[in-house]
Design a protein around this motif. Sequence first.
Motif, PDB file in Angstrom:
ATOM      1  N   ARG A  90      38.988  46.029  48.008  1.00  0.00           N
ATOM      2  CA  ARG A  90      40.324  45.492  48.334  1.00  0.00           C
ATOM      3  C   ARG A  90      40.570  45.520  49.840  1.00  0.00           C
ATOM      4  NH1 ARG A  90      44.265  44.498  44.653  1.00  0.00           N
ATOM      5  NH2 ARG A  90      45.907  45.004  46.114  1.00  0.00           N
ATOM      6  N   GLU A 138      48.319  40.679  45.288  1.00  0.00           N
ATOM      7  CA  GLU A 138      47.362  40.577  44.182  1.00  0.00           C
ATOM      8  C   GLU A 138      46.998  39.114  43.925  1.00  0.00           C
ATOM      9  OE1 GLU A 138      44.719  42.262  41.744  1.00  0.00           O
ATOM     10  OE2 GLU A 138      46.124  43.388  42.970  1.00  0.00           O
ATOM     11  N   LEU A 141      44.843  37.832  46.863  1.00  0.00           N
ATOM     12  CA  LEU A 141      43.478  38.362  46.778  1.00  0.00           C
ATOM     13  C   LEU A 141      42.685  37.671  45.671  1.00  0.00           C
ATOM     14  CD1 LEU A 141      44.048  42.194  47.303  1.00  0.00           C
ATOM     15  CD2 LEU A 141      43.119  40.558  48.942  1.00  0.00           C
TER      16      LEU A 141
END
Length: 166
Positions: A90, A138, A141
């Motif tokens: 991440r 989120e 990504l």
Amino acid sequence: MQLNVIKYDGSTEEYMHTKVIGTFHNALALADESNVFIAEQLADAITFNLYKKGTHHITSEEIHLVIEAVLSATDYHEAAMALSEYRNTRKLRRNRIVVVNNDEPQSRWDKSIIVSGLVQKNGCDKHVARAIASSVEEKVLNLAMSKVTASLIEHLVHAYTETMLL
């Protein structure tokens, strides 16, 4: 005594025991060992020890390292490794994202900009703003794009704000 967490971006927020439970649960799930009871027990031990130490501040990185150490020490090595890999991936993906705006130079992805904008411009509660920003992050990504437009981010913020405030 209130324990505050210093986030990666330098901002601070109150320590939330439920986030530690969630992190344990997610780590265990990544290793196909999902067990909420174990997650709660391990989180309770960490929270107890943090408050027992009497410190007022801890970094999110320190909490992460403690969670990894506890997982390893309790024979959940795979969960510890999965959590570390997930977090590093991440971080890498965040660092690779560039925000493009027609009128301004490119900038690196920074979730805290969304949070501060929601708090300052919309009068949003900081915890709600962080939840909205996390949802937007989120989604960004998951798009797996190296460049995203500021207008796309604005649309996502608006959509998630409406959804969460309903």
